[in-house]
Write a protein that holds these residues in place. Structure first.
Motif, PDB file in Angstrom:
ATOM      1  N   UNK A  52       0.647   9.133  -9.332  1.00 10.13           N
ATOM      2  CA  UNK A  52       0.868   8.034  -8.382  1.00 10.13           C
ATOM      3  C   UNK A  52       2.020   7.135  -8.832  1.00 10.13           C
TER       4      UNK A  52
ATOM      5  N   UNK B 234      -6.045   8.768  -5.374  1.00 10.42           N
ATOM      6  CA  UNK B 234      -4.693   8.805  -5.936  1.00 10.42           C
ATOM      7  C   UNK B 234      -4.553   7.805  -7.092  1.00 10.42           C
ATOM      8  N   UNK B 235      -5.245   6.674  -6.980  1.00 11.94           N
ATOM      9  CA  UNK B 235      -5.160   5.656  -8.029  1.00 11.94           C
ATOM     10  C   UNK B 235      -6.319   5.792  -9.012  1.00 11.94           C
TER      11      UNK B 235
ATOM     12  N   UNK C 221      -0.914   4.213   1.519  1.00 10.79           N
ATOM     13  CA  UNK C 221      -2.032   4.898   0.869  1.00 10.79           C
ATOM     14  C   UNK C 221      -3.309   4.495   1.609  1.00 10.79           C
ATOM     15  N   UNK C 222      -3.526   3.198   1.787  1.00  7.60           N
ATOM     16  CA  UNK C 222      -4.593   2.659   2.639  1.00  7.60           C
ATOM     17  C   UNK C 222      -3.930   1.609   3.520  1.00  7.60           C
ATOM     18  N   UNK C 223      -4.185   0.346   3.240  1.00  7.57           N
ATOM     19  CA  UNK C 223      -3.542  -0.725   3.991  1.00  7.57           C
ATOM     20  C   UNK C 223      -3.310  -1.877   3.025  1.00  7.57           C
TER      21      UNK C 223
ATOM     22  N   UNK D 174      -8.848   4.501  -3.732  1.00 11.27           N
ATOM     23  CA  UNK D 174      -8.225   5.753  -3.301  1.00 11.27           C
ATOM     24  C   UNK D 174      -8.139   6.661  -4.520  1.00 11.27           C
TER      25      UNK D 174
ATOM     26  N   UNK E  59       0.825  -1.222   0.000  1.00  9.51           N
ATOM     27  CA  UNK E  59       0.000   0.000   0.000  1.00  9.51           C
ATOM     28  C   UNK E  59       0.856   1.269   0.000  1.00  9.51           C
ATOM     29  N   UNK E  60       1.764   1.380  -0.973  1.00 11.48           N
ATOM     30  CA  UNK E  60       2.615   2.574  -1.014  1.00 11.48           C
ATOM     31  C   UNK E  60       1.802   3.825  -1.357  1.00 11.48           C
ATOM     32  N   UNK E  61       2.289   4.973  -0.877  1.00 10.88           N
ATOM     33  CA  UNK E  61       1.650   6.253  -1.213  1.00 10.88           C
ATOM     34  C   UNK E  61       2.076   6.748  -2.604  1.00 10.88           C
TER      35      UNK E  61
END
Lengths: 295, 295
Positions: free
Chosen positions: A271, A263-264, B151-153, A261, A227-229
């Protein structure tokens, strides 16, 4: 101006050495061909000895596998590298002994992640991935604010991905795993499959759709696992215009809205991104490692 | 004796609630069937209100996807859950409002990882994975000393793995991804494929070799991506005698010596392990979340 640190990006084909304190303060750089450990490390040490001003500490981002655990007896070594000459070579120890400065040591990709975190495409993020697609494929990054490390260090290039042998009978070239991600999608795999270097293949060559698909399978799995940002993708193979855009489309298709999310789902172009520091991410990240080593 | 904390393991079929301070100090437990959010959460609140002594804080390890980011406006919610009734339900908020205590909130698997870290199979490790193979497949853990979040989990159950349709034509049952790991290897996938519940299939049923292979493909990729110091695998499907041993063998075969650490090459039985807390890992980890929430 601040202190001057040394950075070494140790790669399988060349070592890049630099002294400075950041992207706008890199005073000297050298590229040293990777030959035998003795010769290569000797030239690295000579570069730092020849500087007008000594460096306060040196960071090394290295090809691997390596031992990055400071509490281990084999800390600082390149361990079971694919290059036979370079197995069990105490790279960090040799540099420390010769130059008598603190030495930081991590993987090339973790170093690049540190560089992008400080000066590049991952500012303020505490969980992100840095992946490089070159001769080989490597991945690392920062998780929960710390460079990724555990039993050893990530080896993201060697994950298994779906490989449909009916449409793509190429068996892959990884000596350990055959058709792992690196075995199918690294630059050396592209060259072996198509009989020519990837940089000579035009953007409409069928190689690239397949390449984007395999890279997207890997990246999708990394996203679901960590789950990278953000996901930063560098390396020579990614220089092909349009490839990163293809990869983004395939990742979105594979995730299929599941990771909900914005972002995606709304802004995947921000992203999955190229390194803001380009091919200097590694050596600049090594300078961050040097700062950390000095404490 | 110390303070009494509340723990909630929120699952898609049942909620387990407990009050206490650790494995030997769990004073009261309740199992509440998961029906509608109103009814289920109402019964959870009634359980805690009915305790002889109020709890100092409550931790919730929840099925998901959830929003575990305290800085987010949707923090504490179960977001796009597969159960339509449970989408966008403010589970943490409802518990906090009703009981007026600090509430900690994370995924069920991250909570279980915290429980195993404190009292179970992951003592002193700072990077490890907790994976559960039940009706669905989930994975989380601790990376660099902190519960995995970004980002989430993590959504480890949804990674893509190699799937040879010529030997296994089953298309998988994941509504989003078809033949992802969960779509091929979760308990519900086993039941759909073989036409009976997995717990009714004997140890020599052909289901289990295929199951071990798929689970090993997932675990191998998690090892290569994160480099965990240990992998804990729980969940109802893993209760089949011999399954974990098969999984270990396949992981060793897939890694093929590449991750050159004695933990894997010499002692994989201590590297891939069942949860020491059994099926209480989740609710005990929720008690750790409660402690953290109290600060």
């Amino acid at each position: 101006m601040g202190k001057v640190y040394g950075g070494i990006e140790a790669g399988g084909t060349k070592f890049v050495c630099a002294a400075g304190s950041g992207p706008t303060e890199l005073r000297t750089e050298a590229r040293i061909e990777t030959t035998t450990p003795e010769e290569t490390i000797g030239r690295v040490i000579a570069f730092f000895r020849g500087l007008p001003e000594p460096v306060a500490a040196i960071g090394i981002g290295s090809f691997g596998p390596i031992d990055p655990d400071p509490s281990s007896v084999t800390y600082g070594l390149i361990t079971n590298a694919p290059k036979p000459d370079w197995q069990n070579i105490d790279l960090a120890g040799a540099v420390r002994e010769a130059l008598r400065v603190p030495v930081g040591f991590d993987t090339d990709v973790n170093a690049a992640a540190l560089g992008e975190h400080r000066w590049g495409a991952a500012g303020r993020l505490d969980t992100f991935i840095y992946m490089t697609v070159g001769t080989g494929i490597g991945g690392g990054g920062i998780a929960g604010g710390r460079p990724m490390r555990g039993l050893l260090h990530p080896e993201m290039g060697h994950v298994r991905i779906p490989h449909d042998l009916t449409t793509d009978p190429f068996p892959g070239i990884c000596p350990w795993h055959g058709d792992c991600l690196e075995g199918l999608a690294a630059g050396s795999a592209l060259e072996a499959r198509w009989g020519k270097p990837s940089e000579t293949m035009p953007a409409d060559h069928p190689a690239w759709s397949l390449e984007a698909w395999y890279l997207a399978l890997g990246i999708t799995n990394f996203i679901l696992t960590l789950s990278p940002q953000r996901v930063i993708v560098g390396g020579g193979v990614m220089a092909l215009p349009g490839l990163l855009a293809k990869v983004r489309r395939e990742v979105a298709r594979l995730l299929n809205g599941y990771v909900n999310a914005p972002e995606i789902t709304r802004d995947i172009d921000s992203y999955i991104v190229p390194p803001a520091l380009g091919n200097r991410a590694g050596v600049l990240g090594a300078i961050v490692l040097a700062e950390h080593a000095e404490g």
